[in-house]
Design an enzyme around this catalytic site. Structure first.
Site, PDB file in Angstrom:
ATOM      1  N   TYR A 203      24.324 -15.453   9.231  1.00 36.85           N
ATOM      2  CA  TYR A 203      24.676 -16.738   9.842  1.00 36.85           C
ATOM      3  C   TYR A 203      25.110 -16.649  11.304  1.00 36.85           C
ATOM      4  O   TYR A 203      25.431 -17.672  11.911  1.00 36.85           O
ATOM      5  CB  TYR A 203      25.776 -17.413   9.006  1.00 36.85           C
ATOM      6  CG  TYR A 203      25.324 -17.698   7.588  1.00 36.85           C
ATOM      7  CD1 TYR A 203      24.334 -18.640   7.336  1.00 36.85           C
ATOM      8  CD2 TYR A 203      25.873 -17.016   6.506  1.00 36.85           C
ATOM      9  CE1 TYR A 203      23.906 -18.902   6.039  1.00 36.85           C
ATOM     10  CE2 TYR A 203      25.451 -17.266   5.202  1.00 36.85           C
ATOM     11  CZ  TYR A 203      24.470 -18.209   4.982  1.00 36.85           C
ATOM     12  OH  TYR A 203      24.038 -18.467   3.706  1.00 36.85           O
TER      13      TYR A 203
ATOM     14  N   GLU B 199      18.240 -32.634   7.961  1.00 37.02           N
ATOM     15  CA  GLU B 199      18.824 -31.515   7.214  1.00 37.02           C
ATOM     16  C   GLU B 199      18.724 -30.258   8.077  1.00 37.02           C
ATOM     17  O   GLU B 199      17.656 -29.966   8.613  1.00 37.02           O
ATOM     18  CB  GLU B 199      18.044 -31.344   5.907  1.00 37.02           C
ATOM     19  CG  GLU B 199      18.501 -30.167   5.077  1.00 37.02           C
ATOM     20  CD  GLU B 199      17.723 -30.056   3.754  1.00 37.02           C
ATOM     21  OE1 GLU B 199      17.341 -31.101   3.171  1.00 37.02           O
ATOM     22  OE2 GLU B 199      17.501 -28.915   3.321  1.00 37.02           O
TER      23      GLU B 199
ATOM     24  N   HIS C 272      19.658 -26.010   8.427  1.00 39.85           N
ATOM     25  CA  HIS C 272      20.144 -24.738   7.890  1.00 39.85           C
ATOM     26  C   HIS C 272      20.150 -23.716   9.003  1.00 39.85           C
ATOM     27  O   HIS C 272      19.189 -23.637   9.782  1.00 39.85           O
ATOM     28  CB  HIS C 272      19.261 -24.251   6.739  1.00 39.85           C
ATOM     29  CG  HIS C 272      19.262 -25.214   5.603  1.00 39.85           C
ATOM     30  ND1 HIS C 272      20.345 -25.373   4.777  1.00 39.85           N
ATOM     31  CD2 HIS C 272      18.348 -26.129   5.220  1.00 39.85           C
ATOM     32  CE1 HIS C 272      20.081 -26.322   3.904  1.00 39.85           C
ATOM     33  NE2 HIS C 272      18.884 -26.811   4.153  1.00 39.85           N
TER      34      HIS C 272
HETATM   35  C1  DQA Z   1      22.760 -22.572   4.546  1.00 39.75           C
HETATM   36  C2  DQA Z   1      21.797 -21.959   3.525  1.00 39.75           C
HETATM   37  C3  DQA Z   1      22.304 -22.189   2.107  1.00 39.75           C
HETATM   38  O1  DQA Z   1      21.397 -21.615   1.183  1.00 39.75           O
HETATM   39  C4  DQA Z   1      23.656 -21.529   1.944  1.00 39.75           C
HETATM   40  O2  DQA Z   1      24.150 -21.794   0.643  1.00 39.75           O
HETATM   41  C5  DQA Z   1      24.634 -21.929   2.988  1.00 39.75           C
HETATM   42  C6  DQA Z   1      24.177 -22.046   4.364  1.00 39.75           C
HETATM   43  C7  DQA Z   1      22.347 -22.264   6.004  1.00 39.75           C
HETATM   44  O3  DQA Z   1      22.852 -22.927   6.877  1.00 39.75           O
HETATM   45  O4  DQA Z   1      21.551 -21.346   6.236  1.00 39.75           O
HETATM   46  O5  DQA Z   1      25.825 -22.083   2.718  1.00 39.75           O
HETATM   47  O6  DQA Z   1      22.750 -23.987   4.394  1.00 39.75           O
END
Ligand code: DQA
Length: 158
Positions: A24, A103, A105
């Protein structure tokens, strides 16, 4: 009148920067506003009123999104974390409140565990999905949603 956007982050995202940096990254949610200059120049506050909300609790997130509807918020940027893959309740909420959302990620979920992370219960209601760009993804989403809402001639406009 600037647009009002709410950036919603779900479970474990308050620990961004400390949490598994190899997945992350080392930046936190507090680093997002500084990235916006890239896309909006220094006067972003004239274009967008941004609010941030993070919670580890599914019901609290739903309450905040329902509140956003009452407030007339123009758009949502949502990284629901693991709730993306599991929460029918959050998906039901996003389906009815009818606030356009993107959305986000941080990681490229499509390059991760197939059984779990390749499924999004929220994605069918989203205007778009951004994954894999780290926290830059939030700025891309904010810019994308802004351009989308600003351009009534956009053929994708609702
Ligand atoms: C996430 C990806 C999800 O699978 C995970 O549970 C997260 C972070 C991301 O930002 O990459 O908590 O949403």
């Amino acid at each position: 009148m600037p647009f009002s956007f709410l950036v919603v982050n779900g479970p474990n995202l308050g620990c961004l920067g400390k949490r598994q940096p190899e997945i992350y990254g080392t930046k936190s949610l507090q680093d997002i506003p500084a990235l916006l200059d890239k896309f909006f120049g220094p006067n972003v506050q004239d274009m967008i009123r941004l609010e941030f909300y993070q919670s580890n609790h599914e019901g609290a997130i739903i309450d905040r999104i329902e509140q956003a509807r009452e407030e007339g918020v123009d758009g949502l940027i949502i990284n629901a974390g693991a709730l993306t893959h599991t929460s029918l309740a959050l998906a039901d909420c996003l389906a009815w409140v009818q606030i356009p959302f993107i959305e986000v990620h941080i990681s490229n979920v499509m390059a991760r565990e197939e059984q779990i992370r390749h499924t999004t219960l929220l994605g069918r209601y989203a205007r778009g999905i951004i994954a894999g760009f780290g926290i830059l993804g939030y700025a891309l989403a904010i810019k994308g949603l802004y351009e989308y809402l600003n351009d009534s001639k956009n053929p994708l406009h609702a």
